[in-house]
Design an enzyme around this catalytic site. Sequence first.
Site, PDB file in Angstrom:
ATOM      1  CE  LYS A 136     -26.428  -9.055  22.941  1.00  0.00           C
ATOM      2  NZ  LYS A 136     -27.829  -9.269  22.726  1.00  0.00           N
ATOM      3  CG  PHE A 167       2.339 -10.256   4.544  1.00  0.00           C
ATOM      4  CD1 PHE A 167       3.215 -11.260   4.903  1.00  0.00           C
ATOM      5  CD2 PHE A 167       1.598 -10.375   3.372  1.00  0.00           C
ATOM      6  CE1 PHE A 167       3.360 -12.388   4.110  1.00  0.00           C
ATOM      7  CE2 PHE A 167       1.738 -11.505   2.572  1.00  0.00           C
ATOM      8  CZ  PHE A 167       2.615 -12.506   2.931  1.00  0.00           C
ATOM      9  CG  ASP A 177      -2.350  -1.891  14.398  1.00  0.00           C
ATOM     10  OD1 ASP A 177      -1.595  -2.880  14.479  1.00  0.00           O
ATOM     11  OD2 ASP A 177      -2.496  -1.228  13.359  1.00  0.00           O
ATOM     12  CG  ASN A 208      -8.661  -7.419  10.173  1.00  0.00           C
ATOM     13  OD1 ASN A 208      -8.652  -8.427   9.480  1.00  0.00           O
ATOM     14  ND2 ASN A 208      -7.818  -7.254  11.185  1.00  0.00           N
TER      15      ASN A 208
HETATM   16  N1  CTP Z   1       1.734  -6.950  12.914  1.00  0.00           N
HETATM   17  C1  CTP Z   1       1.904  -7.667  14.070  1.00  0.00           C
HETATM   18  N2  CTP Z   1       1.332  -7.247  15.227  1.00  0.00           N
HETATM   19  C2  CTP Z   1       0.588  -6.141  15.263  1.00  0.00           C
HETATM   20  C3  CTP Z   1       0.388  -5.389  14.077  1.00  0.00           C
HETATM   21  C4  CTP Z   1       0.969  -5.830  12.911  1.00  0.00           C
HETATM   22  O1  CTP Z   1       2.602  -8.678  14.032  1.00  0.00           O
HETATM   23  N3  CTP Z   1       0.026  -5.756  16.401  1.00  0.00           N
HETATM   24  C5  CTP Z   1       2.408  -7.408  11.678  1.00  0.00           C
HETATM   25  C6  CTP Z   1       1.496  -7.917  10.584  1.00  0.00           C
HETATM   26  O2  CTP Z   1       1.290  -9.313  10.700  1.00  0.00           O
HETATM   27  C7  CTP Z   1       2.268  -7.564   9.340  1.00  0.00           C
HETATM   28  C8  CTP Z   1       3.042  -6.314   9.727  1.00  0.00           C
HETATM   29  O3  CTP Z   1       3.067  -6.317  11.135  1.00  0.00           O
HETATM   30  O4  CTP Z   1       3.223  -8.542   9.018  1.00  0.00           O
HETATM   31  C9  CTP Z   1       2.479  -5.026   9.235  1.00  0.00           C
HETATM   32  O5  CTP Z   1       1.151  -4.891   9.652  1.00  0.00           O
HETATM   33  P1  CTP Z   1       0.402  -3.524   9.414  1.00  0.00           P
HETATM   34  O6  CTP Z   1      -0.921  -3.582  10.102  1.00  0.00           O
HETATM   35  O7  CTP Z   1       0.447  -3.145   7.969  1.00  0.00           O
HETATM   36  O8  CTP Z   1       1.395  -2.539  10.168  1.00  0.00           O
HETATM   37  P2  CTP Z   1       1.292  -1.702  11.480  1.00  0.00           P
HETATM   38  O9  CTP Z   1       2.562  -1.856  12.207  1.00  0.00           O
HETATM   39  O10 CTP Z   1       0.054  -2.023  12.213  1.00  0.00           O
HETATM   40  O11 CTP Z   1       1.277  -0.236  10.892  1.00  0.00           O
HETATM   41  P3  CTP Z   1       0.073   0.737  10.511  1.00  0.00           P
HETATM   42  O12 CTP Z   1      -1.181   0.145  11.056  1.00  0.00           O
HETATM   43  O13 CTP Z   1       0.456   2.000  11.128  1.00  0.00           O
HETATM   44  O14 CTP Z   1       0.092   0.812   9.012  1.00  0.00           O
END
Ligand code: CTP
Length: 400
Positions: free
Chosen positions: A288, A322, A278, A209
Amino acid sequence: MSLSNKNILLGVTGGIAAYKSAEIVRGLVKKGAGVRVVMTESAMRFITPLTLAVLSKNQVNTGLWEGDQERIDHVSISSGSDLFLIAPATANTLGKIAHGLADNLLTNLFLTFKGPVVVCPSMNSNMYLHPAVQANLEILRQRGVHIIAPAVGELACGVEGVGRMPAPEAIVMEVETLLMKRAKLSGKKILITAGPTREFFDAVRFISNPSSGKMGYAIAEAAARRGADVVLVSGPSLLPKPAGVRLVNVVTAEEMNEAVMSNLKDVDAAIMAAAVSDYRPVGRYPEKLKKGEEKISNDLERTPDILENAGKRKNGFLLVGFAAETEGLLENAREKMLRKNCDMMVGNLVNSSRSGFESDENEVMVISKKKDTVDKLPLMSKRQAAERIMDKIIEEMGLD
Ligand code: CTP
């Protein structure tokens, strides 16, 4: 008195604002600080050492080759100082200290001094805005030097512009705040995650991202400035290592999870600002991938949720998450705070062009579970936002 037991080393360089250094000395002494002054040759053209010696009630040093021979003055003068303030700082001195030149007592002291340094650039506005001066200030800032920006107003050369040294009282107040803030987190260990992660599906391609790491790095800097022992676990980022932090570089969510879990022991707070992927591709080709079929597919699987894992291991440390959302910010952030066992959540919208991923600015809200409060901060630089977020974290830790 707020500065009693504090010793300030004041460096005065040769700008017209040097006359204001007398008021800085008075202000510091009035608040109880011990003040030791060093001056450059050109500073002495604007104000005499005698004036500053009388006001500081201390000997003023001006040259590299003075003093007794047994002690090496460029080391001994600064030992015992809690802070080195250079006010005014000319373009010439800024250039020298940014590049490690040491041709006078003041610049030698800069290189030997290990404590916090504050500089007050003061000069003609064209000089101040010159890319060379700005680049030098950026170098100093990245090395942890605190810069008190000059004010806009009428300059000694007759023009209106930026470059005036702020009022002595404002400088004294900033020094005071800085020393007070520094003490707040000393002896505390803070773990911070920042940046994106990369989840590879072949040897050179990955899912990621646009996170730049700016918010997490700014928080790491703000925590280090307050005296914390900071471990910054960062995914790939182009940002330089913030001054005074331990940087652990990782690439994938799995690696970030391992680095966080192995550093969680003894932490007083963990702040997870990373934008972790995620999902990761299930198929990971070692080479590759060659172009072939018209359509190909690859399943995705969940990566570890690092924040959730930290929440499960909470043993007294403060956990801050966050939430970057495109809609329903408050509800989503609150829900994540509870689900991941966090004490605080910093939420921001990522669909605005001025705030979010790659921007230098951010508009965040800080949610506290214990206090059941939501503080909405206005749009500001990520650096300013980091300062405000750290203030709230310190408050939550009961250290304010
Ligand atoms: N986070 C994490 N590990 C992951 C995903 C997220 O530690 N695999 C942490 C991020 O660093 C942030 C918080 O979780 O502090 C929220 O991240 P976000 O991506 O907004 O939340 P998700 O749990 O991934 O929820 P969604 O994607 O469903 O909004």
